[in-house]
Design a protein around this motif. Sequence first.
Motif, PDB file in Angstrom:
ATOM      1  N   ALA A   1      68.341   3.527  -2.669  1.00  0.00           N
ATOM      2  CA  ALA A   1      68.754   4.610  -1.774  1.00  0.00           C
ATOM      3  C   ALA A   1      68.445   5.987  -2.367  1.00  0.00           C
ATOM      4  O   ALA A   1      68.218   6.947  -1.636  1.00  0.00           O
ATOM      5  CB  ALA A   1      70.241   4.477  -1.476  1.00  0.00           C
ATOM      6  N   ALA A   2      68.446   6.069  -3.697  1.00  0.00           N
ATOM      7  CA  ALA A   2      68.234   7.370  -4.327  1.00  0.00           C
ATOM      8  C   ALA A   2      66.745   7.722  -4.477  1.00  0.00           C
ATOM      9  O   ALA A   2      66.409   8.821  -4.895  1.00  0.00           O
ATOM     10  CB  ALA A   2      68.901   7.381  -5.703  1.00  0.00           C
ATOM     11  N   LEU A   3      65.882   6.781  -4.122  1.00  0.00           N
ATOM     12  CA  LEU A   3      64.443   7.035  -4.274  1.00  0.00           C
ATOM     13  C   LEU A   3      63.867   7.442  -2.920  1.00  0.00           C
ATOM     14  O   LEU A   3      63.388   6.623  -2.149  1.00  0.00           O
ATOM     15  CB  LEU A   3      63.747   5.784  -4.826  1.00  0.00           C
ATOM     16  N   ARG A   4      63.965   8.734  -2.626  1.00  0.00           N
ATOM     17  CA  ARG A   4      63.501   9.291  -1.358  1.00  0.00           C
ATOM     18  C   ARG A   4      62.535  10.433  -1.661  1.00  0.00           C
ATOM     19  O   ARG A   4      62.815  11.278  -2.512  1.00  0.00           O
ATOM     20  CB  ARG A   4      64.671   9.857  -0.556  1.00  0.00           C
TER      21      ARG A   4
ATOM     22  N   GLN B   1      46.548  10.737   0.106  1.00  0.00           N
ATOM     23  CA  GLN B   1      47.408   9.762   0.763  1.00  0.00           C
ATOM     24  C   GLN B   1      48.850  10.187   0.575  1.00  0.00           C
ATOM     25  O   GLN B   1      49.203  10.731  -0.470  1.00  0.00           O
ATOM     26  CB  GLN B   1      47.273   8.386   0.105  1.00  0.00           C
ATOM     27  N   ALA B   2      49.661   9.924   1.572  1.00  0.00           N
ATOM     28  CA  ALA B   2      51.094  10.198   1.456  1.00  0.00           C
ATOM     29  C   ALA B   2      51.863   8.961   1.881  1.00  0.00           C
ATOM     30  O   ALA B   2      51.742   8.505   3.021  1.00  0.00           O
ATOM     31  CB  ALA B   2      51.485  11.391   2.328  1.00  0.00           C
ATOM     32  N   TRP B   3      52.592   8.407   0.914  1.00  0.00           N
ATOM     33  CA  TRP B   3      53.550   7.337   1.219  1.00  0.00           C
ATOM     34  C   TRP B   3      54.897   8.037   1.312  1.00  0.00           C
ATOM     35  O   TRP B   3      55.372   8.594   0.316  1.00  0.00           O
ATOM     36  CB  TRP B   3      53.590   6.299   0.097  1.00  0.00           C
ATOM     37  N   ARG B   4      55.483   8.033   2.506  1.00  0.00           N
ATOM     38  CA  ARG B   4      56.742   8.765   2.691  1.00  0.00           C
ATOM     39  C   ARG B   4      57.894   7.767   2.713  1.00  0.00           C
ATOM     40  O   ARG B   4      57.886   6.810   3.483  1.00  0.00           O
ATOM     41  CB  ARG B   4      56.699   9.580   3.976  1.00  0.00           C
ATOM     42  N   LEU B   5      58.848   8.013   1.818  1.00  0.00           N
ATOM     43  CA  LEU B   5      59.965   7.085   1.626  1.00  0.00           C
ATOM     44  C   LEU B   5      61.233   7.753   2.143  1.00  0.00           C
ATOM     45  O   LEU B   5      61.697   8.730   1.555  1.00  0.00           O
ATOM     46  CB  LEU B   5      60.135   6.765   0.135  1.00  0.00           C
ATOM     47  N   SER B   6      61.758   7.257   3.253  1.00  0.00           N
ATOM     48  CA  SER B   6      62.972   7.854   3.817  1.00  0.00           C
ATOM     49  C   SER B   6      63.946   6.739   4.185  1.00  0.00           C
ATOM     50  O   SER B   6      63.618   5.551   4.094  1.00  0.00           O
ATOM     51  CB  SER B   6      62.631   8.674   5.066  1.00  0.00           C
ATOM     52  N   ALA B   7      65.121   7.140   4.658  1.00  0.00           N
ATOM     53  CA  ALA B   7      66.127   6.155   5.057  1.00  0.00           C
ATOM     54  C   ALA B   7      65.597   5.301   6.214  1.00  0.00           C
ATOM     55  O   ALA B   7      66.019   4.160   6.401  1.00  0.00           O
ATOM     56  CB  ALA B   7      67.411   6.869   5.463  1.00  0.00           C
TER      57      ALA B   7
ATOM     58  N   HIS C   1      44.849   9.872  -9.355  1.00  0.00           N
ATOM     59  CA  HIS C   1      46.172  10.311  -9.800  1.00  0.00           C
ATOM     60  C   HIS C   1      47.171  10.381  -8.653  1.00  0.00           C
ATOM     61  O   HIS C   1      46.803  10.516  -7.490  1.00  0.00           O
ATOM     62  CB  HIS C   1      46.070  11.663 -10.493  1.00  0.00           C
ATOM     63  N   ALA C   2      48.436  10.281  -9.047  1.00  0.00           N
ATOM     64  CA  ALA C   2      49.535  10.266  -8.086  1.00  0.00           C
ATOM     65  C   ALA C   2      50.609  11.250  -8.526  1.00  0.00           C
ATOM     66  O   ALA C   2      50.653  11.680  -9.682  1.00  0.00           O
ATOM     67  CB  ALA C   2      50.114   8.848  -8.008  1.00  0.00           C
ATOM     68  N   ASN C   3      51.470  11.594  -7.590  1.00  0.00           N
ATOM     69  CA  ASN C   3      52.581  12.479  -7.891  1.00  0.00           C
ATOM     70  C   ASN C   3      53.719  12.149  -6.941  1.00  0.00           C
ATOM     71  O   ASN C   3      53.480  11.961  -5.751  1.00  0.00           O
ATOM     72  CB  ASN C   3      52.146  13.936  -7.709  1.00  0.00           C
ATOM     73  N   PHE C   4      54.908  12.040  -7.469  1.00  0.00           N
ATOM     74  CA  PHE C   4      56.062  11.762  -6.616  1.00  0.00           C
ATOM     75  C   PHE C   4      56.846  13.049  -6.428  1.00  0.00           C
ATOM     76  O   PHE C   4      57.219  13.702  -7.401  1.00  0.00           O
ATOM     77  CB  PHE C   4      56.956  10.680  -7.232  1.00  0.00           C
ATOM     78  N   VAL C   5      57.066  13.406  -5.181  1.00  0.00           N
ATOM     79  CA  VAL C   5      57.832  14.607  -4.875  1.00  0.00           C
ATOM     80  C   VAL C   5      59.144  14.160  -4.247  1.00  0.00           C
ATOM     81  O   VAL C   5      59.155  13.580  -3.160  1.00  0.00           O
ATOM     82  CB  VAL C   5      57.053  15.545  -3.926  1.00  0.00           C
ATOM     83  N   THR C   6      60.236  14.413  -4.946  1.00  0.00           N
ATOM     84  CA  THR C   6      61.554  13.987  -4.473  1.00  0.00           C
ATOM     85  C   THR C   6      61.951  14.788  -3.239  1.00  0.00           C
ATOM     86  O   THR C   6      61.733  15.997  -3.181  1.00  0.00           O
ATOM     87  CB  THR C   6      62.587  14.197  -5.602  1.00  0.00           C
TER      88      THR C   6
END
Lengths: 501, 140
Positions: free
Chosen positions: A69-72, A101-107, A495-500
Amino acid sequence: MHRREFLKALSAVGIAHALPQSGWANGPADTFQAFHRARQRHAWLAGWESIDQTVLPRTAVDVVGDWPAALRGTFYRNGPALFERDGMRYQHWFDGDGMLQAWRLSAAGVTHEARVIDTSKFHDEARAGRFLYNAAGTAIPDARATRNADAVNTANTSVMNLNGQVYALWEGGSAWQVDTNTLDSLGAKTWRDGLESVPFSAHPLFEADGSLWNIGSAAYIGGGTVLIWRIDAKGVLQSITPLDVGHRGYIHSFTMTDRHLLLVLAPLMLDSAVEGPYFDHLHWRPEQASRLLIIDKHDPTQLRQVDLPTGMAFHWADAHERNGDIVLSGAWADSGELANTGFKAVMRGDPVQAAAPTRLTEFRIDNAGRVRSEVLSSHSIEFPEFDRRFDAPGGRTYLLAQPEPNESDYFDTVISINRYTGAVDAFRYGDHHLVEEHRFVPRPGATNRDDGWLIGTAMDYRAGKTMLSVFDACHLADGPLVQATLKRTLPLSFHANFVTA
Amino acid sequence: MKTVKSWVLSTTLMGLSGLGQAADLTINIDKVREASGHLFLKVCADVNCWDGDGEPVAKLLIPADTKGVQHVVSDLAPGQYAVIVMHDENDNGKFDMNFMGIPAEGYGYSNNPRVMRKATFDEAAVDVSEAGLTTVLRLR
């Protein structure tokens, strides 16, 4: 398995690679033919196939497992993806137009979308229906002369998030700003008048306050100047410092301690200022040293230069200072020939053949400038990552590896090496997989080092799928906690980057 | 296409050459990316002029036109000439470069040499015969 055993197991399989046999004097039309012939025989070449669509609309992807749940947020990837137009194929992996590319992680779940970045180069060539400009490793017949580097900026290497803005980075010219929601191009970023098309490298490093350091190299036009960029957390340029270092070596990334920026210039030298394929003029000069620049963060004009053993690292990892020693580690190879050979071979459909293995290597430089080095992995690894909240020694280094031979000769495993105990933790995705850079994301609120997730993508080229996997960073061997699967393959990104969120 | 004619500025050069003084150099300037601003055009007959010391054979400002601009320099003595065109796209009266000296506005040379620095006179030189010459200069 402990480090020594792991290394022993690896050296037993024999990792020495032969130099590529064939020449590539032939042009991009021949490369096109060679690749497509090989593609019929080798499913793994899906990783180097040219993208078939320039826009992949937002699509919901299936998730197996419970998403933390905290990984959004948004997991961005960037890499060369458009390699072919009008019967021509680029001859060097680095040449392709960048696809974000954008993998979007939401509820609500996980979605994926992608688009080839609409740079001015892409725009011109899409309209013409053919390649118009020489690329870094490919001569295009009747190529147009270019005004400056941004005319051929492919924005194809990495992704930077700064003050809520997203930039696709290259290293020869400007950062390319992209709309975070639509991935539309917003154009080359000019941080200040007079800085149009100035090299802004693909691996900026951030301070805890959100401000960044970056480098820019004039080596691509034959110059011996290194630029030090300083930009605050609001995206305002604080300074740009040109350093005339008297060494024209190649640099792709850098590392830093709390007091110093550490830049290593490798003797991969440009021999000519004639416009044309950059990589054709780039030669490995092992007789010249790899030069470490130790740059004072408080005054970047103050620098020490120390020669390292000859070799190069595209990617540097952690660094720290202790008792006057400076310690840095990176994915080090004793030869820089890979840039000239392996990355061309794969474009014709041959495996990426490295002239020398790339190993996690630590360098320790004392006050007197004496250098000691220690190899921490005996086989090829790449894409080092670590918990960037800490610069003291002793955490894990996360890497991609290929512990056993496989048909693609590319990474199929994600590993971590505990730098305090030497323990190795590894997860092999399995046969028929190509693995891309994984990033560490701290668990919100956690203060212990390495308490978080490792997140990254891998392609199952037989099944025609791309999986986004989330691991407990301290338990890779347990396998992914959760996986989101896209039912198609995509060209391998860098390369990748995670944006909280 | 817009056509502009000019005549040699220096009669001295004509006087030095005894033969074929009516040659025309027709310069078709192609790939003008922006419709705004002016094209600064300079024609040199020697290295000194090219390097900024001597007098040019022709020097003028032409309004930019994305369809291309044609300029004819008339009454030239046959010989070698080099042309540079710089596009002051924002009309600020100067050729904008970044702090490393890399152009931020359009430019080009006769003979279209593919060099990543200012072309030399020899690289940009074209031969104008007694019959004249028509050459395409592509802005970058």
